[in-house]
Design an enzyme around this catalytic site. Structure first.
Site, PDB file in Angstrom:
ATOM      1  N   CYS A   2       0.817  -1.225   0.000  1.00 27.41           N
ATOM      2  CA  CYS A   2       0.000   0.000   0.000  1.00 27.41           C
ATOM      3  C   CYS A   2       0.852   1.276   0.000  1.00 27.41           C
ATOM      4  O   CYS A   2       1.913   1.342   0.594  1.00 27.41           O
ATOM      5  CB  CYS A   2      -0.940   0.077   1.192  1.00 27.41           C
ATOM      6  SG  CYS A   2      -2.025  -1.315   1.377  1.00 27.41           S
ATOM      7  N   ARG A  27       3.547  -0.178  -5.108  1.00 25.10           N
ATOM      8  CA  ARG A  27       3.373  -0.756  -3.768  1.00 25.10           C
ATOM      9  C   ARG A  27       2.103  -1.605  -3.669  1.00 25.10           C
ATOM     10  O   ARG A  27       1.922  -2.340  -2.687  1.00 25.10           O
ATOM     11  CB  ARG A  27       3.325   0.349  -2.720  1.00 25.10           C
ATOM     12  CG  ARG A  27       4.586   1.163  -2.652  1.00 25.10           C
ATOM     13  CD  ARG A  27       4.458   2.283  -1.660  1.00 25.10           C
ATOM     14  NE  ARG A  27       4.564   1.795  -0.308  1.00 25.10           N
ATOM     15  CZ  ARG A  27       5.674   1.775   0.409  1.00 25.10           C
ATOM     16  NH1 ARG A  27       6.796   2.246  -0.105  1.00 25.10           N
ATOM     17  NH2 ARG A  27       5.689   1.319   1.628  1.00 25.10           N
ATOM     18  N   TRP A  74      -2.743  -2.752  -1.569  1.00 25.71           N
ATOM     19  CA  TRP A  74      -2.454  -4.172  -1.761  1.00 25.71           C
ATOM     20  C   TRP A  74      -3.239  -4.884  -0.678  1.00 25.71           C
ATOM     21  O   TRP A  74      -2.969  -4.728   0.515  1.00 25.71           O
ATOM     22  CB  TRP A  74      -0.959  -4.447  -1.620  1.00 25.71           C
ATOM     23  CG  TRP A  74      -0.605  -5.858  -2.003  1.00 25.71           C
ATOM     24  CD1 TRP A  74      -0.401  -6.344  -3.258  1.00 25.71           C
ATOM     25  CD2 TRP A  74      -0.417  -6.969  -1.109  1.00 25.71           C
ATOM     26  NE1 TRP A  74      -0.112  -7.697  -3.208  1.00 25.71           N
ATOM     27  CE2 TRP A  74      -0.108  -8.102  -1.899  1.00 25.71           C
ATOM     28  CE3 TRP A  74      -0.482  -7.127   0.265  1.00 25.71           C
ATOM     29  CZ2 TRP A  74       0.130  -9.355  -1.365  1.00 25.71           C
ATOM     30  CZ3 TRP A  74      -0.244  -8.382   0.808  1.00 25.71           C
ATOM     31  CH2 TRP A  74       0.066  -9.491  -0.004  1.00 25.71           C
ATOM     32  N   ASN A  98      -1.444   1.717   5.704  1.00 28.48           N
ATOM     33  CA  ASN A  98      -0.586   0.697   5.121  1.00 28.48           C
ATOM     34  C   ASN A  98      -0.167  -0.232   6.245  1.00 28.48           C
ATOM     35  O   ASN A  98       0.343   0.238   7.261  1.00 28.48           O
ATOM     36  CB  ASN A  98       0.645   1.366   4.493  1.00 28.48           C
ATOM     37  CG  ASN A  98       1.729   0.364   4.124  1.00 28.48           C
ATOM     38  OD1 ASN A  98       1.444  -0.800   3.870  1.00 28.48           O
ATOM     39  ND2 ASN A  98       2.976   0.822   4.098  1.00 28.48           N
ATOM     40  N   GLY A  99      -0.376  -1.529   6.095  1.00 26.46           N
ATOM     41  CA  GLY A  99       0.049  -2.454   7.143  1.00 26.46           C
ATOM     42  C   GLY A  99      -1.100  -3.317   7.621  1.00 26.46           C
ATOM     43  O   GLY A  99      -2.112  -3.463   6.930  1.00 26.46           O
ATOM     44  N   GLU A 478      16.716 -17.605  -9.489  1.00 28.61           N
ATOM     45  CA  GLU A 478      16.240 -16.252  -9.785  1.00 28.61           C
ATOM     46  C   GLU A 478      15.539 -16.214 -11.154  1.00 28.61           C
ATOM     47  O   GLU A 478      14.500 -15.568 -11.319  1.00 28.61           O
ATOM     48  CB  GLU A 478      17.432 -15.271  -9.745  1.00 28.61           C
ATOM     49  CG  GLU A 478      17.178 -13.878 -10.299  1.00 28.61           C
ATOM     50  CD  GLU A 478      16.106 -13.092  -9.543  1.00 28.61           C
ATOM     51  OE1 GLU A 478      15.566 -13.601  -8.559  1.00 28.61           O
ATOM     52  OE2 GLU A 478      15.797 -11.967  -9.979  1.00 28.61           O
ATOM     53  N   LYS A 482      11.742 -15.036 -11.706  1.00 25.30           N
ATOM     54  CA  LYS A 482      11.405 -13.932 -12.615  1.00 25.30           C
ATOM     55  C   LYS A 482      10.318 -14.363 -13.595  1.00 25.30           C
ATOM     56  O   LYS A 482       9.350 -13.649 -13.832  1.00 25.30           O
ATOM     57  CB  LYS A 482      12.660 -13.567 -13.389  1.00 25.30           C
ATOM     58  CG  LYS A 482      13.335 -12.298 -13.416  1.00 25.30           C
ATOM     59  CD  LYS A 482      13.397 -11.211 -12.498  1.00 25.30           C
ATOM     60  CE  LYS A 482      12.686 -11.245 -11.192  1.00 25.30           C
ATOM     61  NZ  LYS A 482      13.438 -10.663 -10.093  1.00 25.30           N
ATOM     62  N   GLU A 485       6.873 -14.851 -11.818  1.00 26.91           N
ATOM     63  CA  GLU A 485       6.150 -13.689 -11.300  1.00 26.91           C
ATOM     64  C   GLU A 485       5.594 -12.788 -12.390  1.00 26.91           C
ATOM     65  O   GLU A 485       4.561 -12.169 -12.172  1.00 26.91           O
ATOM     66  CB  GLU A 485       6.957 -12.919 -10.247  1.00 26.91           C
ATOM     67  CG  GLU A 485       8.175 -12.213 -10.696  1.00 26.91           C
ATOM     68  CD  GLU A 485       8.878 -11.469  -9.531  1.00 26.91           C
ATOM     69  OE1 GLU A 485       8.258 -11.144  -8.524  1.00 26.91           O
ATOM     70  OE2 GLU A 485      10.081 -11.219  -9.684  1.00 26.91           O
ATOM     71  N   HIS A 501      17.876 -36.624  -9.612  1.00 30.71           N
ATOM     72  CA  HIS A 501      17.247 -37.019  -8.335  1.00 30.71           C
ATOM     73  C   HIS A 501      15.759 -36.703  -8.316  1.00 30.71           C
ATOM     74  O   HIS A 501      15.157 -36.643  -7.264  1.00 30.71           O
ATOM     75  CB  HIS A 501      17.960 -36.334  -7.173  1.00 30.71           C
ATOM     76  CG  HIS A 501      19.397 -36.725  -7.076  1.00 30.71           C
ATOM     77  ND1 HIS A 501      19.810 -37.917  -6.530  1.00 30.71           N
ATOM     78  CD2 HIS A 501      20.514 -36.110  -7.539  1.00 30.71           C
ATOM     79  CE1 HIS A 501      21.120 -38.004  -6.624  1.00 30.71           C
ATOM     80  NE2 HIS A 501      21.572 -36.926  -7.237  1.00 30.71           N
ATOM     81  N   LYS A 600       5.516  -4.427  -4.705  1.00 26.75           N
ATOM     82  CA  LYS A 600       6.961  -4.242  -4.722  1.00 26.75           C
ATOM     83  C   LYS A 600       7.581  -4.468  -3.352  1.00 26.75           C
ATOM     84  O   LYS A 600       8.643  -5.060  -3.228  1.00 26.75           O
ATOM     85  CB  LYS A 600       7.252  -2.817  -5.213  1.00 26.75           C
ATOM     86  CG  LYS A 600       8.726  -2.485  -5.325  1.00 26.75           C
ATOM     87  CD  LYS A 600       9.335  -3.202  -6.489  1.00 26.75           C
ATOM     88  CE  LYS A 600      10.823  -2.962  -6.619  1.00 26.75           C
ATOM     89  NZ  LYS A 600      11.450  -4.014  -7.427  1.00 26.75           N
TER      90      LYS A 600
HETATM   91  C1  AGP Z   1      11.588  -9.904  -6.903  1.00 26.48           C
HETATM   92  O1  AGP Z   1      11.385  -9.877  -8.261  1.00 26.48           O
HETATM   93  C2  AGP Z   1      10.446  -9.985  -6.057  1.00 26.48           C
HETATM   94  N1  AGP Z   1       9.371  -9.205  -6.480  1.00 26.48           N
HETATM   95  C3  AGP Z   1      10.621 -10.238  -4.578  1.00 26.48           C
HETATM   96  O2  AGP Z   1      11.061 -11.556  -4.489  1.00 26.48           O
HETATM   97  C4  AGP Z   1      11.569  -9.341  -3.762  1.00 26.48           C
HETATM   98  O3  AGP Z   1      12.892  -9.539  -4.156  1.00 26.48           O
HETATM   99  C5  AGP Z   1      11.383  -9.668  -2.283  1.00 26.48           C
HETATM  100  O4  AGP Z   1      10.066  -9.372  -1.913  1.00 26.48           O
HETATM  101  C6  AGP Z   1      12.350  -8.955  -1.372  1.00 26.48           C
HETATM  102  O5  AGP Z   1      12.159  -7.574  -1.404  1.00 26.48           O
HETATM  103  P1  AGP Z   1      13.236  -6.603  -0.791  1.00 26.48           P
HETATM  104  O6  AGP Z   1      14.488  -6.783  -1.563  1.00 26.48           O
HETATM  105  O7  AGP Z   1      12.644  -5.230  -0.934  1.00 26.48           O
HETATM  106  O8  AGP Z   1      13.423  -7.001   0.650  1.00 26.48           O
END
Ligand code: AGP
Length: 605
Positions: A2, A27, A74, A98-99, A478, A482, A485, A501, A600
């Site tokens: 948020c 956010r 969010w 927010n929270g 990673e 990527k 997501e 395995h 984010k």
């Molecule tokens: C990355 O593409 C993600 N959206 C997510 O995994 C992110 O890296 C994670 O939430 C950690 O965020 P931060 O680096 O702000 O702590």
């Protein structure tokens, strides 16, 4: 999650609230809303979905007023509907939040028993009811806020309007960030510097537990006990105000292409190009550290996993990396000679922050490797290790990831020097290699056309496997994250040695197997894995360098990135991996910068 903005202005504020919400949309984007005070009464407009839905609403139902608050959501409690969109109102009180309010169910029960009725399913609405209840008991607005804050538990940031108070917005923070912006005859509060960036570069960051009252000319800040306090006003860089896509279609695309510069800027903070030495952290000698415990989430944890190879190989420093959400709840046994490191783009991720605090409370020295230099982690850790990626807006982290690897690689070299594992001439050699990274990342971006071509077929897949060995294993993780997501294709990353395995059972002609394997000491073993996949009718896409391309088994589709020293290969290989996810998502017509269900900055558990 948020985003929050509040403006006590001289001119109508709605347009600026909307401008700010667009900057905060990264956010969260489940719903958005604004409220202003017009002739002593509060008016609000809300809409489900992205900010543009709220813009449409405002076209039909404009909102005047020179004081107002805004929110982009969010969803945590309550579906992402207009009914649950902020601002929430009760009586004279309208607020954004927010929270999470952890004891909201209990409070809601109590308020309901007293005759309060609720119009949403959110935890937030309870706060509006509590403040309004305090007002009707005769509290002043500030006392009503303070008394309400004493009743709620959880992590939150708030901005509050009171009907009839045309020259005042109140704010509070506990666990979620909130900044105060100082203008000329106008004042602002917002979730971060980006929120108020276009209006002022003079910003104060509230401390944990602070609450604030802003009017046209000043901010009165109080700590959790209600004592008046001063928080320093800082001048923030213009970058916060200048977050635009430029000629790129998406922020993610722009941020991928910014990596040579963000790597360069980050290197500047950790290395001296003139002397070819690394720059030690004042007050920290790695010789006094017996172990490193890194805590992080998501992409940041993969950057940390890459760094672990370097801290151990170069500096002989035992290094553990753990997902912060697991670490914080397993009562880890730690020694005070361990250095705890939080790696985070935002510096606000709830689990990483909690893990950092846990380590601090256990008596460990702590470092925060963060891209938001004024974030809570930055301010709470003993050592601040900044990355200089600049504002990252795309939800999928790209340039922050490579900036984290860059900083951690330089720090591993510093650790190696301080622990007597390498001498000055070896250090100089490694620093020179590191300084080549920006140029080689730029060269690796030239794989774009080849990657774009591969994306066409990859976009048809239902599942994708990513494999790598050594530091390419976390990069495989990673790559899979990527792709998942932003393109919503199911993807898994594995250590290539694990193929036999279990995951090899998934191999068929419909499942692309993406292998990241530069021509290093692991290459031959990984080449055997490629042959095993091909023998079973699988499709292999190999991300490698020229030498690796020359030795690739027949039948493999190859993307050739520039050759590099293993010290910086993860940096060089990152861009093609990120671009594959990007172009697959574009090919599928997905919402690249704002993928579904994500935000984010994950400031709730
Ligand atoms: C990355 O593409 C993600 N959206 C997510 O995994 C992110 O890296 C994670 O939430 C950690 O965020 P931060 O680096 O702000 O702590």
């Amino acid at each position: 999650m948020c985003g929050i903005i509040g403006i006590v202005g001289k001119q109508p504020v709605t347009e600026r609230l909307m401008d700010s919400l667009k900057r905060l949309e990264y956010r969260g984007y489940d719903s958005a809303g604004v409220a202003t005070i017009v002739d002593g009464k509060i008016e609000r407009r809300r809409a489900q979905g992205k900010i543009r839905a709220l813009e449409d609403r405002l076209l039909n139902q404009p909102l005047s007023g020179t004081i107002g608050i805004g929110h982009t959501r969010w969803a945590t409690h309550g579906a992402p509907s207009e009914r649950n969109a902020h601002p929430h109102t009760c009586g004279r009180v309208t607020l954004v939040h927010n929270g999470i309010i952890e004891n909201f169910a209990e409070l809601k029960g109590e308020l309901t028993a007293q005759g309060h009725s609720f119009e949403s399913d959110t935890d937030t609405e309870v706060i509006a009811h509590l403040i309004d209840r305090q007002l009707s008991l005769g509290d002043s607005p500030v006392t009503a806020l303070k008394n309400t804050l004493d009743q709620i538990t959880g992590a939150f940031a708030l901005a509050v309007l009171i009907a009839g108070e045309d020259n005042m917005i109140m704010g509070a923070r506990r666990g979620s960030p909130l900044v105060v912006g100082y203008g000329v005859g106008e004042m602002f509060i917002g979730s971060d510097a980006l929120a108020v960036g276009p209006f002022t570069n003079r910003i104060a960051y509230l401390d944990e537990g602070d609450f604030v009252v802003i009017d046209h000319d000043r901010a009165q800040i109080f700590d959790a006990s209600g004592s008046a306090v001063d928080r320093p006003i800082k001048i923030v860089s213009a970058a916060a105000a200048l977050v635009e896509k430029g000629n790129y279609r998406h922020f993610m695309e722009k941020e991928i292409h910014e990596q040579p510069e963000s790597c360069q800027r980050t290197l500047g903070a950790y290395t001296d190009a003139l002397t070819s030495r690394t720059l030690p952290t004042p007050g920290l000698d790695f010789a006094s550290v017996d172990r490193i415990q890194i805590v992080a989430c998501g992409t940041a944890s993969y950057a940390a996993q890459i760094a672990r190879y370097l801290f151990e190989r170069l500096a002989g420093l035992p290094t553990d990396v753990e997902i912060a959400s697991e670490f914080r709840y397993r009562d880890p046994a730690l020694l005070t000679t361990t250095l705890a490191v939080a790696v985070s783009q935002s510096g606000e991720t709830a689990d990483t922050l909690a893990a950092l605090r846990w380590c601090k409370a256990a008596g460990l020295r702590t470092a925060a490797l963060v891209n938001s230099h004024e974030s809570t982690m930055a301010r709470e850790a003993d050592f601040l290790w900044p990355t200089h990626a600049g504002p990252e807006i795309g939800v999928a982290s790209t340039k922050a990831f490579t900036a984290q690897i860059t900083a951690l690689t330089a720090l591993a070299v510093t650790a190696a020097v301080q622990r007597g594992r390498i001498d000055a001439s070896q250090e100089a050699k490694l620093v020179k290699i590191l300084l080549e990274a920006p140029r080689l990342i730029a060269a690796s971006l030239k794989t774009e056309e080849a990657v774009r071509a591969l994306a066409i077929d990859t976009a048809k897949a239902r599942d994708v496997l990513y494999l790598g060995r050594g530091p390419m294993y976390p990069l495989a993780l990673e790559g899979a994250l990527k792709l998942k997501e932003i393109s919503y294709i199911h993807a898994e990353g594995y250590a290539a040695g694990e193929l036999k395995h279990g995951p090899i059972a998934l191999v068929d002609e419909a499942t692309p197997v993406i292998i990241i394997a530069p021509h290093d000491s692991f290459f031959e073993k990984t080449a055997s894995n490629m042959s095993e996949v091909i023998a079973r009718g699988g499709r292999v896409i190999l991300f490698t360098d020229e030498e690796g391309g020359a030795h690739a088994p027949a039948g493999v589709r190859v993307v050739i990135a520039p050759s590099s020293d293993p010290l910086i290969t993860p940096l060089v290989m990152s861009a093609p991996i990120q671009m594959l996810a990007y172009y697959v998502a574009v090919q599928k017509g997905a919402d690249v910068d704002q993928p579904r269900n994500l935000a984010k900055s994950v400031t709730v558990e």
